[in-house]
Design a protein around this motif. Structure first.
Motif, PDB file in Angstrom:
ATOM      1  N   ARG A 175       9.898  -4.219 -10.468  1.00 52.17           N
ATOM      2  CA  ARG A 175       9.583  -4.423  -9.077  1.00 52.17           C
ATOM      3  C   ARG A 175       8.305  -4.035  -8.768  1.00 52.17           C
ATOM      4  O   ARG A 175       7.753  -2.945  -9.234  1.00 52.17           O
ATOM      5  CB  ARG A 175      10.806  -3.233  -8.405  1.00 52.17           C
ATOM      6  CG  ARG A 175      12.186  -3.733  -8.283  1.00 52.17           C
ATOM      7  CD  ARG A 175      12.713  -2.531  -7.796  1.00 52.17           C
ATOM      8  NE  ARG A 175      13.050  -1.416  -8.541  1.00 52.17           N
ATOM      9  CZ  ARG A 175      13.390  -0.264  -7.916  1.00 52.17           C
ATOM     10  NH1 ARG A 175      13.285  -0.054  -6.788  1.00 52.17           N
ATOM     11  NH2 ARG A 175      13.124   0.786  -8.942  1.00 52.17           N
ATOM     12  N   PRO A 176       7.649  -5.027  -7.988  1.00 51.47           N
ATOM     13  CA  PRO A 176       6.444  -4.703  -7.584  1.00 51.47           C
ATOM     14  C   PRO A 176       6.295  -3.452  -6.881  1.00 51.47           C
ATOM     15  O   PRO A 176       7.119  -3.140  -6.144  1.00 51.47           O
ATOM     16  CB  PRO A 176       5.868  -6.058  -6.923  1.00 51.47           C
ATOM     17  CG  PRO A 176       6.825  -7.028  -7.494  1.00 51.47           C
ATOM     18  CD  PRO A 176       8.166  -6.433  -7.725  1.00 51.47           C
ATOM     19  N   VAL A 177       4.881  -2.783  -6.969  1.00 47.02           N
ATOM     20  CA  VAL A 177       4.601  -1.902  -6.205  1.00 47.02           C
ATOM     21  C   VAL A 177       4.516  -1.961  -4.717  1.00 47.02           C
ATOM     22  O   VAL A 177       3.672  -2.959  -4.777  1.00 47.02           O
ATOM     23  CB  VAL A 177       3.497  -0.944  -6.899  1.00 47.02           C
ATOM     24  CG1 VAL A 177       3.258   0.479  -5.861  1.00 47.02           C
ATOM     25  CG2 VAL A 177       3.900  -0.674  -8.378  1.00 47.02           C
ATOM     26  N   THR A 178       5.075  -1.396  -3.949  1.00 45.67           N
ATOM     27  CA  THR A 178       4.654  -1.735  -2.454  1.00 45.67           C
ATOM     28  C   THR A 178       3.992  -0.581  -1.963  1.00 45.67           C
ATOM     29  O   THR A 178       4.365   0.557  -2.116  1.00 45.67           O
ATOM     30  CB  THR A 178       6.008  -1.974  -1.684  1.00 45.67           C
ATOM     31  OG1 THR A 178       6.736  -1.063  -1.789  1.00 45.67           O
ATOM     32  CG2 THR A 178       6.620  -3.272  -2.250  1.00 45.67           C
ATOM     33  N   PRO A 179       3.011  -0.813  -1.193  1.00 44.22           N
ATOM     34  CA  PRO A 179       2.395   0.492  -0.565  1.00 44.22           C
ATOM     35  C   PRO A 179       3.094   1.082   0.358  1.00 44.22           C
ATOM     36  O   PRO A 179       4.086   0.665   1.068  1.00 44.22           O
ATOM     37  CB  PRO A 179       1.266  -0.326   0.259  1.00 44.22           C
ATOM     38  CG  PRO A 179       1.483  -1.890   0.324  1.00 44.22           C
ATOM     39  CD  PRO A 179       2.544  -2.065  -0.651  1.00 44.22           C
ATOM     40  N   PRO A 180       2.742   2.294   0.870  1.00 47.87           N
ATOM     41  CA  PRO A 180       3.588   3.268   1.461  1.00 47.87           C
ATOM     42  C   PRO A 180       3.180   2.529   2.892  1.00 47.87           C
ATOM     43  O   PRO A 180       2.467   2.137   3.406  1.00 47.87           O
ATOM     44  CB  PRO A 180       3.174   4.541   1.117  1.00 47.87           C
ATOM     45  CG  PRO A 180       1.664   4.312   0.601  1.00 47.87           C
ATOM     46  CD  PRO A 180       1.661   3.229  -0.133  1.00 47.87           C
ATOM     47  N   PRO A 181       4.303   3.187   3.940  1.00 48.94           N
ATOM     48  CA  PRO A 181       4.114   2.893   5.241  1.00 48.94           C
ATOM     49  C   PRO A 181       2.797   3.331   5.766  1.00 48.94           C
ATOM     50  O   PRO A 181       2.521   4.545   5.447  1.00 48.94           O
ATOM     51  CB  PRO A 181       5.247   3.290   5.962  1.00 48.94           C
ATOM     52  CG  PRO A 181       6.317   3.830   4.781  1.00 48.94           C
ATOM     53  CD  PRO A 181       5.632   3.789   3.677  1.00 48.94           C
ATOM     54  N   GLY A 182       2.069   2.689   6.481  1.00 50.13           N
ATOM     55  CA  GLY A 182       0.851   3.110   7.015  1.00 50.13           C
ATOM     56  C   GLY A 182      -0.262   3.186   6.520  1.00 50.13           C
ATOM     57  O   GLY A 182      -1.380   3.741   6.740  1.00 50.13           O
ATOM     58  N   TRP A 183      -0.073   2.663   5.103  1.00 48.13           N
ATOM     59  CA  TRP A 183      -1.381   2.724   4.372  1.00 48.13           C
ATOM     60  C   TRP A 183      -2.647   2.296   4.864  1.00 48.13           C
ATOM     61  O   TRP A 183      -3.659   2.371   4.351  1.00 48.13           O
ATOM     62  CB  TRP A 183      -1.056   2.167   3.004  1.00 48.13           C
ATOM     63  CG  TRP A 183      -1.013   0.858   2.790  1.00 48.13           C
ATOM     64  CD1 TRP A 183       0.090  -0.010   3.119  1.00 48.13           C
ATOM     65  CD2 TRP A 183      -1.958   0.017   2.572  1.00 48.13           C
ATOM     66  NE1 TRP A 183      -0.187  -1.245   3.267  1.00 48.13           N
ATOM     67  CE2 TRP A 183      -1.611  -1.533   2.489  1.00 48.13           C
ATOM     68  CE3 TRP A 183      -3.423   0.052   2.081  1.00 48.13           C
ATOM     69  CZ2 TRP A 183      -2.422  -2.624   2.596  1.00 48.13           C
ATOM     70  CZ3 TRP A 183      -4.094  -1.328   1.956  1.00 48.13           C
ATOM     71  CH2 TRP A 183      -3.546  -2.400   2.141  1.00 48.13           C
TER      72      TRP A 183
END
Length: 158
Positions: free
Chosen positions: A52-60
């Motif tokens: 699963r590709p890494v997704t940035p955290p919310p608000g990054w």
């Protein structure tokens, strides 16, 4: 004799082009070009499973509008180290340790030194006009307008 040589060269070039086109066609279909001494082609590779590709955290990407020097103005040793590949400084530069308040040369603002995915390394969101850059084993928060080091995280990379 010149015409005979020309025809011979042209025939050789056409047969080489046909062989390359046949190999490209076979490769485009998912096959592999034949290898001498091998009875069958290798098994197809379908890529990693369960990745699963890494997704940035919310608000990054929400950056503070200004630099709070009291918040950022310190040097510290990293609690965790990351291996992200070799570091190659610009030609003529040697590795040294940078501290808050020093002016980093503009050569290190180049895209190959910037840490655009700073959140992966547990680095804070940089204020507008600042970027995290890698310098050897360290991560430096730099004000791009002045070159001033606003924060230094020593030993973040190995």
């Amino acid at each position: 004799m010149t015409r005979a040589w020309t025809l011979l060269l042209l025939a050789g070039a056409l047969s080489a082009a046909a062989a390359v086109a046949a190999q490209e066609h076979e490769h485009a279909r998912g096959g592999h070009p034949p290898v001498a001494g091998r009875e069958h082609a290798p098994e197809p590779f379908h890529g990693p499973r369960g990745y699963r590709p890494v997704t940035p955290p919310p608000g990054w990407d929400r950056r503070p509008a200004r630099i709070d020097r009291d918040h950022f103005n310190h040097n510290f040793r990293a609690h965790r180290r990351y291996g992200i590949g070799p570091y190659l400084p610009p030609p003529g530069w040697v590795e040294r340790t940078w501290y808050v308040g020093e002016l980093l040369p503009e050569a290190f603002f180049a895209p190959e030194y910037r840490l655009g995915d700073y959140w992966l390394f547990n680095l804070e969101t940089p204020p507008v006009g600042c970027e995290w850059v890698r310098y050897g084993h360290d991560a430096l928060l730099v004000d791009l307008a002045t070159g001033r080091v606003e924060q230094a995280v020593h030993g973040l990379f190995f």
